[in-house]
Write a protein that holds these residues in place. Sequence first.
Motif, short mmCIF file in Angstrom:
data_model
loop_
_atom_site.label_atom_id
_atom_site.label_comp_id
_atom_site.label_asym_id
_atom_site.label_seq_id
_atom_site.Cartn_x
_atom_site.Cartn_y
_atom_site.Cartn_z
N THR A 122 -17.10 -40.43 5.77
CA THR A 122 -15.94 -39.71 5.23
C THR A 122 -15.93 -38.27 5.72
OG1 THR A 122 -17.11 -38.98 3.24
CG2 THR A 122 -15.96 -41.10 3.10
N ARG A 123 -14.81 -37.60 5.46
CA ARG A 123 -14.71 -36.16 5.70
C ARG A 123 -14.16 -35.53 4.43
NH1 ARG A 123 -9.84 -37.17 6.20
NH2 ARG A 123 -8.42 -37.60 7.83
N ARG A 124 -14.59 -34.32 4.15
CA ARG A 124 -14.16 -33.61 2.95
C ARG A 124 -12.71 -33.19 3.10
NH1 ARG A 124 -17.60 -30.96 -0.34
NH2 ARG A 124 -18.55 -33.01 -0.22
N GLU A 125 -11.90 -33.54 2.14
CA GLU A 125 -10.50 -33.11 2.14
C GLU A 125 -10.32 -31.86 1.29
OE1 GLU A 125 -7.37 -36.00 1.89
OE2 GLU A 125 -7.83 -36.05 4.04
N ARG A 126 -10.90 -31.91 0.07
CA ARG A 126 -10.80 -30.76 -0.81
C ARG A 126 -11.78 -30.92 -1.97
NH1 ARG A 126 -7.75 -32.32 -5.30
NH2 ARG A 126 -6.45 -34.14 -4.91
N GLU A 127 -12.00 -29.80 -2.65
CA GLU A 127 -12.81 -29.83 -3.86
C GLU A 127 -11.89 -29.94 -5.05
OE1 GLU A 127 -16.04 -27.14 -4.19
OE2 GLU A 127 -16.55 -27.33 -2.07
N SER A 128 -12.39 -30.55 -6.09
CA SER A 128 -11.60 -30.77 -7.28
C SER A 128 -12.33 -30.14 -8.47
CB SER A 128 -11.43 -32.30 -7.47
OG SER A 128 -10.54 -32.56 -8.52
N GLU A 129 -11.87 -30.45 -9.65
CA GLU A 129 -12.49 -29.92 -10.87
C GLU A 129 -13.85 -30.56 -11.12
OE1 GLU A 129 -11.15 -27.45 -12.81
OE2 GLU A 129 -9.66 -27.32 -11.20
N ALA A 130 -14.66 -29.87 -11.89
CA ALA A 130 -15.94 -30.39 -12.40
C ALA A 130 -16.87 -30.87 -11.29
CB ALA A 130 -15.68 -31.51 -13.40
N GLU A 181 -16.34 -32.22 -8.57
CA GLU A 181 -15.95 -33.42 -7.85
C GLU A 181 -15.25 -33.02 -6.55
OE1 GLU A 181 -15.54 -37.00 -11.02
OE2 GLU A 181 -13.68 -36.14 -10.28
N VAL A 182 -15.29 -33.92 -5.60
CA VAL A 182 -14.67 -33.67 -4.30
C VAL A 182 -13.76 -34.84 -3.95
CG1 VAL A 182 -16.57 -32.24 -3.47
CG2 VAL A 182 -16.61 -34.70 -3.06
N MET A 183 -12.85 -34.58 -3.07
CA MET A 183 -11.97 -35.62 -2.54
C MET A 183 -12.34 -35.82 -1.08
SD MET A 183 -10.14 -36.47 -5.11
CE MET A 183 -8.94 -37.50 -4.32
N ASP A 184 -12.90 -36.98 -0.77
CA ASP A 184 -13.26 -37.33 0.59
C ASP A 184 -12.29 -38.38 1.10
OD1 ASP A 184 -15.44 -35.64 0.51
OD2 ASP A 184 -16.89 -37.21 0.10
N ALA A 185 -12.07 -38.37 2.40
CA ALA A 185 -11.20 -39.36 3.03
C ALA A 185 -12.01 -40.12 4.08
CB ALA A 185 -10.01 -38.68 3.70
N PRO A 186 -11.74 -41.40 4.24
CA PRO A 186 -12.47 -42.17 5.25
C PRO A 186 -12.19 -41.64 6.65
CG PRO A 186 -10.67 -43.45 4.34
CD PRO A 186 -10.72 -42.18 3.57
N ARG A 187 -13.16 -41.83 7.55
CA ARG A 187 -12.96 -41.42 8.95
C ARG A 187 -13.42 -42.53 9.88
NH1 ARG A 187 -17.64 -37.19 10.68
NH2 ARG A 187 -19.12 -37.70 9.07
#
Length: 163
Positions: free
Chosen positions: A81-89, A91-97
């Motif tokens: 995956t690649r990091r898309e953005r950071e979220s609350e608490a 947590e992160v939002m990763d997207a497949p690559r």
Amino acid sequence: MTDGEQRYGADDDIPLAGYATLATTFAAAVGTLAAVAWRRGVRLPDTVPPWDVALLGTATFKASRLLTKDKVTSFVRAPFTRRERESEANEVMDAPRGGGMRRAVGDLVSCPFCTSAWVAGGLVGTYAVAPRAGRMLSAGLSAVALSDWLQYAWSLTEQKAEG
């Protein structure tokens, strides 16, 4: 048939062979666990009490979030995956690559809903073979989930007190 009619979806990069490999791996793991349990004479419980279902469900939820969204477990997801953005608490939002199998695994490890079937399989397998250990593991993960909710509640009370 036109080329558009032969494709599975609008996105040509859908890794169907990778998904099939992952599904086959999951089914083989479940089958292997069942065969080993059968050969060892493990008797499955006649019923699963509602409390244990709730405990397993809460533990599955938390373990799935830890594996797919937690910053600290990024090293598990990073090859896929690649990091898309950071979220609350934290947590992160990763997207497949990537493509093929790499993309299929990336889809799996970045989706808590997808990962939950694998986590539930492991927890239920542990519960079936060693119920006390399964309950203890599930209780620990459920305690972390409860702690998360208490942290959110505490943060809300602090925000209201400041505002």
